[in-house]
Motif scaffolding. Structure first.
Motif, mmCIF file in Angstrom:
data_model
loop_
_atom_site.group_PDB
_atom_site.id
_atom_site.type_symbol
_atom_site.label_atom_id
_atom_site.label_comp_id
_atom_site.label_asym_id
_atom_site.label_seq_id
_atom_site.Cartn_x
_atom_site.Cartn_y
_atom_site.Cartn_z
ATOM 1 N N VAL A 131 0.830 -0.718 -0.088
ATOM 2 C CA VAL A 131 0.128 0.098 0.231
ATOM 3 C C VAL A 131 0.934 1.278 0.489
ATOM 4 O O VAL A 131 0.877 2.055 -0.235
ATOM 5 N N GLU A 132 1.874 0.629 0.803
ATOM 6 C CA GLU A 132 3.020 2.483 1.026
ATOM 7 C C GLU A 132 3.150 2.706 -0.540
ATOM 8 O O GLU A 132 3.502 3.840 -1.175
ATOM 9 N N ARG A 133 3.713 1.340 -1.008
ATOM 10 C CA ARG A 133 4.656 1.396 -2.377
ATOM 11 C C ARG A 133 3.383 2.019 -3.257
ATOM 12 O O ARG A 133 3.992 3.083 -4.494
ATOM 13 N N ILE A 134 2.752 2.033 -3.312
ATOM 14 C CA ILE A 134 1.294 2.654 -4.629
ATOM 15 C C ILE A 134 1.007 3.997 -4.040
ATOM 16 O O ILE A 134 1.196 4.912 -4.802
ATOM 17 N N ALA A 135 0.823 4.082 -3.151
ATOM 18 C CA ALA A 135 0.767 5.310 -2.336
ATOM 19 C C ALA A 135 1.941 6.320 -2.286
ATOM 20 O O ALA A 135 0.552 7.378 -2.825
#
Length: 341
Positions: A131-135
């Protein structure tokens, strides 16, 4: 040897049939009588692997095509010498893209840009990291919270749960459900937490139902402490709250991790675990998953995620037929991930 496999687990059928005795059963039919003479179970979260199911059985290995252990009584299995395996990380990309689609819908509905958002991520395991990577690719600022990892000295800049509440425009939960101990996660999202929310955030629960106190969430929504909420994991599944369902921006039947890609990874990991444990040489599972590469970023990535998986479709189906929660989950259509980055 004998295997019992949940019939709703895809990509497994036929893989062991030429080398083992295999029974494919509905989860409701996996009970003490059907498992007593089996050597191995391949199951989902709907099968509670505890003393009531396993006592006196011949089970040597439980392989779960899931990312978590909450449905497995690990203490009992250790005492009885039953090995366990779960497909950790199998659905991380699927859940992260679900979150991205929900954020894209929310920003589009409210005339916002992803570049304006601070996203708070509670739980920094496989899913939280993705989620962090995509955000970050969507241009969002990211805050992360994971007290157990912080206590272990994990090399990452974590913030407190209070800071997540105070600073975030979107707060998304990705923890296991734990009932006891210093870092118990049951009802992390409750009155005290919502009272600290300063930006009327979008709340997303794609973790476990009990992580969110749904009545507190409804109260916070009524008090305008939070703006909207997204629910994939529910208290009391499959008997979900109709009030939560009506008021949710997005409401889905626990399928955030149900991409075809994620299901294939889970099945493949279970097949490999069973093969290693018993010294078997199964056939390779068949699939028709194609690469779908996406190089977009910022708002364009958010829109691409929503176009690839329009989360409104699942929401409309569940809101129209809440009594079909299990049917919608067990008969979920084929949904493919984007290959991002």
């Amino acid at each position: 040897m004998k295997l019992i496999i949940d019939r709703h687990i895809p990509f497994v059928k036929g893989v062991f049939d030429n080398i083992c005795q295999v029974e494919y059963l509905q989860s409701a039919d996996i009970d003490r009588n059907t498992v007593k003479d089996a050597d191995c179970l391949i199951v989902r979260t709907r099968t509670l692997c505890n003393e009531a199911l396993l006592k006196g059985s011949n089970i040597k290995l439980i392989a779960s095509a899931t990312a978590g252990y909450e449905h497995v009584d690990l203490d009992f299995c250790r005492r009885e010498g039953i090995a366990t395996f779960v497909a950790r990380g199998c659905n991380a990309s699927s859940v992260a893209q679900y979150v991205g689609s929900a954020v894209a819908l929310w920003t589009a509905t409210n005339g916002l840009s992803t570049h304006d958002l601070t996203i708070g991520i509670v739980g920094y395991g496989y899913v939280g990291k993705e989620v962090e990577r995509i955000a970050e690719l969507m241009g969002c600022r990211v805050l992360t919270n994971d007290p157990p990892l912080a206590k272990q000295g994990y090399d990452h800049s974590f913030v407190s749960l209070s800071e997540i509440a105070n600073r975030s425009d979107v707060i998304t939960f990705h923890t296991p459900l734990t009932e006891e101990g210093e870092f118990a996660t049951r009802h992390l999202g409750a009155d005290d937490f919502f009272a600290q929310c300063s930006h009327r955030p979008l709340i997303i629960n794609a973790a476990r139902g009990g992580v969110m106190d749904e009545q507190s969430m409804l109260t916070a929504h009524r008090k305008q402490q939070i703006g909207d909420f997204v629910v994939d994991c529910w208290e009391n599944e499959p008997n979900i709250s109709h009030e939560v369902l009506r008021k949710a921006l997005v409401a889905t039947p626990h399928i955030a991790g149900y991409s075809a890609n994620g299901k294939y990874r889970a099945s493949q990991m279970c097949i490999e675990a069973v093969a290693r444990f018993f010294g078997l040489s199964p056939a390779q599972p068949r699939h028709d998953i194609q690469r779908n590469v996406c190089t977009a970023s910022g708002n364009d990535l958010a829109l691409a995620l929503l176009a690839n998986y329009d989360i409104r479709t699942d929401t409309e189906q569940l809101k129209a037929s809440p009594d079909k929660f299990e049917y919608l989950r067990n008969n979920y259509y084929t949904r493919y991930e984007l290959e991002i980055g």
